[in-house]
Enzyme design. Structure first.
Site, PDB file in Angstrom:
ATOM      1  N   ASN A  13       0.874  -1.170   0.000  1.00 57.15           N
ATOM      2  CA  ASN A  13       0.000   0.000   0.000  1.00 57.15           C
ATOM      3  C   ASN A  13       0.910   1.218   0.000  1.00 57.15           C
ATOM      4  O   ASN A  13       1.462   1.579   1.033  1.00 57.15           O
ATOM      5  CB  ASN A  13      -0.889  -0.030   1.254  1.00 57.15           C
ATOM      6  CG  ASN A  13      -1.728   1.230   1.394  1.00 57.15           C
ATOM      7  OD1 ASN A  13      -1.807   2.044   0.469  1.00 57.15           O
ATOM      8  ND2 ASN A  13      -2.367   1.399   2.542  1.00 57.15           N
ATOM      9  N   LYS A  15       0.189   4.241  -0.376  1.00 57.16           N
ATOM     10  CA  LYS A  15      -0.417   5.469   0.168  1.00 57.16           C
ATOM     11  C   LYS A  15      -0.061   6.654  -0.739  1.00 57.16           C
ATOM     12  O   LYS A  15       0.016   6.484  -1.948  1.00 57.16           O
ATOM     13  CB  LYS A  15       0.016   5.676   1.621  1.00 57.16           C
ATOM     14  CG  LYS A  15      -0.202   4.408   2.467  1.00 57.16           C
ATOM     15  CD  LYS A  15      -0.065   4.625   3.939  1.00 57.16           C
ATOM     16  CE  LYS A  15      -0.299   3.305   4.670  1.00 57.16           C
ATOM     17  NZ  LYS A  15      -0.338   3.429   6.108  1.00 57.16           N
ATOM     18  N   HIS A  99      -9.790   1.419   4.317  1.00 56.64           N
ATOM     19  CA  HIS A  99      -8.546   1.608   5.058  1.00 56.64           C
ATOM     20  C   HIS A  99      -8.810   2.597   6.199  1.00 56.64           C
ATOM     21  O   HIS A  99      -9.573   3.546   6.031  1.00 56.64           O
ATOM     22  CB  HIS A  99      -7.435   2.140   4.135  1.00 56.64           C
ATOM     23  CG  HIS A  99      -6.100   2.106   4.802  1.00 56.64           C
ATOM     24  ND1 HIS A  99      -5.709   3.069   5.705  1.00 56.64           N
ATOM     25  CD2 HIS A  99      -5.082   1.202   4.737  1.00 56.64           C
ATOM     26  CE1 HIS A  99      -4.499   2.757   6.160  1.00 56.64           C
ATOM     27  NE2 HIS A  99      -4.104   1.636   5.592  1.00 56.64           N
ATOM     28  N   GLU A 101      -7.202   4.975   7.312  1.00 53.49           N
ATOM     29  CA  GLU A 101      -6.915   6.379   6.996  1.00 53.49           C
ATOM     30  C   GLU A 101      -8.080   6.999   6.231  1.00 53.49           C
ATOM     31  O   GLU A 101      -8.392   8.179   6.404  1.00 53.49           O
ATOM     32  CB  GLU A 101      -5.599   6.480   6.205  1.00 53.49           C
ATOM     33  CG  GLU A 101      -4.407   6.246   7.139  1.00 53.49           C
ATOM     34  CD  GLU A 101      -3.187   5.645   6.488  1.00 53.49           C
ATOM     35  OE1 GLU A 101      -3.077   5.667   5.254  1.00 53.49           O
ATOM     36  OE2 GLU A 101      -2.327   5.132   7.230  1.00 53.49           O
ATOM     37  N   GLY A 177       1.908   2.111  10.716  1.00 53.03           N
ATOM     38  CA  GLY A 177       2.899   3.179  10.604  1.00 53.03           C
ATOM     39  C   GLY A 177       3.579   3.537  11.913  1.00 53.03           C
ATOM     40  O   GLY A 177       4.257   4.552  12.002  1.00 53.03           O
ATOM     41  N   SER A 217       2.745  -2.297  10.321  1.00 54.98           N
ATOM     42  CA  SER A 217       4.177  -2.404  10.620  1.00 54.98           C
ATOM     43  C   SER A 217       4.736  -3.797  10.347  1.00 54.98           C
ATOM     44  O   SER A 217       5.641  -4.255  11.036  1.00 54.98           O
ATOM     45  CB  SER A 217       4.472  -1.970  12.061  1.00 54.98           C
ATOM     46  OG  SER A 217       4.105  -0.612  12.243  1.00 54.98           O
TER      47      SER A 217
HETATM   48  P1  PGA Z   1       2.399   0.138   7.612  1.00 52.68           P
HETATM   49  O1  PGA Z   1       0.994   0.424   6.900  1.00 52.68           O
HETATM   50  O2  PGA Z   1       2.911  -1.176   7.075  1.00 52.68           O
HETATM   51  O3  PGA Z   1       3.266   1.306   7.245  1.00 52.68           O
HETATM   52  O4  PGA Z   1       2.131   0.049   9.082  1.00 52.68           O
HETATM   53  C1  PGA Z   1       0.086  -0.601   6.641  1.00 52.68           C
HETATM   54  C2  PGA Z   1      -1.176  -0.032   6.040  1.00 52.68           C
HETATM   55  O5  PGA Z   1      -1.612   1.044   6.457  1.00 52.68           O
HETATM   56  O6  PGA Z   1      -1.775  -0.631   5.121  1.00 52.68           O
END
Ligand code: PGA
Length: 263
Positions: A13, A15, A99, A101, A177, A217
């Site tokens: 992803n 983003k 998601h 976000e 994140g 993460s």
């Molecule tokens: P991350 O994000 O691996 O940076 O924690 C995962 C995601 O939001 O899909």
């Protein structure tokens, strides 16, 4: 196939990162870092304008092309929206929906997630449906109830055969994140709860076909342990998917689970 007969998926992803000009160098580096054989699907969910570049540079690597959002509407006066049919036309075959976000910053509700998943399924695009709890919800012991509700809402009105083609990503908000990955026990427990919820909505056979990913993460260091869990069929990877060497290591980490399945 993994130990339960499901083909793992490693989905990046991206983003709001990268420019189109960075895609070809990324793909070249990924190509040199990838294991010779891989038994998982690899997908890059890119920002809309980067989709043609991902499609072009990813073709030789057999990368699945993914988007990060879609409109629940088919067409009409929805300025700024992109429909599932338009995504399909550009080669998109996977799309993230719900998601955290988008839920937190763009007011995406469980019902919108459901409508978006249906729009994608109607256009032969695999929805990657994200669910997950906040830290406060976890601390209050509400994780199971919340995630089961998110699953029930996201899948409402979707028949079993279409549901079997969906992918679910369990992404605890406190792990995204932050570098705070869920323990393998926490991740497996919720992924198993998700599968039980799907078995109650549909049946055990349908639930056994739906791929459930972990996200939050996940990185080159912890991927092996997470991917070895019986109900974790892959990962939705944010930060580590931006670095080809790390992403390749996570892809390679799907191999032991498959080797175990053959023993
Ligand atoms: P991350 O994000 O691996 O940076 O924690 C995962 C995601 O939001 O899909």
């Amino acid at each position: 196939m993994n130990i339960r007969g499901r083909k793992p998926i490693i989905a990046g992803n991206w983003k709001l990162n990268k420019l189109a000009a960075e895609v070809a160098p990324f793909a070249a580096e990924l190509r040199s870092a990838l294991p010779a054989e891989r038994g998982c699907d690899v997908v890059i969910c890119a920002p809309f304008p980067l989709i043609p570049a991902v499609r072009e540079s990813g073709a030789a690597l057999n990368l699945g092309v993914g988007a990060q959002d879609v409109s629940e509407h088919e067409k009409g006066a929805y300025t700024g929206e992109v429909s599932a049919a338009q995504l399909f036309e550009f080669g998109v075959r996977y799309c993230i929906v719900g998601h955290s976000e988008r839920r937190s910053y763009h007011g995406e509700t469980d019902f919108m997630v459901n409508e978006k998943a249906k729009a994608l399924l109607a256009n032969a695009i695999t929805p990657i449906i994200c669910v997950g709890e906040s830290l406060e919800q976890r601390l209050r012991g509400l994780t199971r109830e919340l995630v089961e509700y998110q699953i029930a809402a996201a899948f409402s009105g979707i028949p079993a055969e279409a549901a079997a083609a969906c992918v679910v990503a369990y992404e605890p908000l406190w792990a995204i994140g932050t570098g705070n990955t869920a323990t393998t026990g926490q991740a497996q427990e919720v992924c198993a709860d998700i599968r039980s919820a799907l078995a109650r909505i549909y049946d055990a056979e349908t639930a056994a076909r739906i791929r459930v990913l972990y996200g939050g993460s996940m990185n080159a260091g912890n991927a092996c342990d997470l991917l070895a869990q019986p109900d974790i069929d892959g990962g939705l990877i944010g930060g580590a998917s931006l670095k080809p060497a790390d992403f390749a290591k996570i892809i390679a980490a799907t191999a032991p689970a498959q080797r175990d399945a053959h023993e």
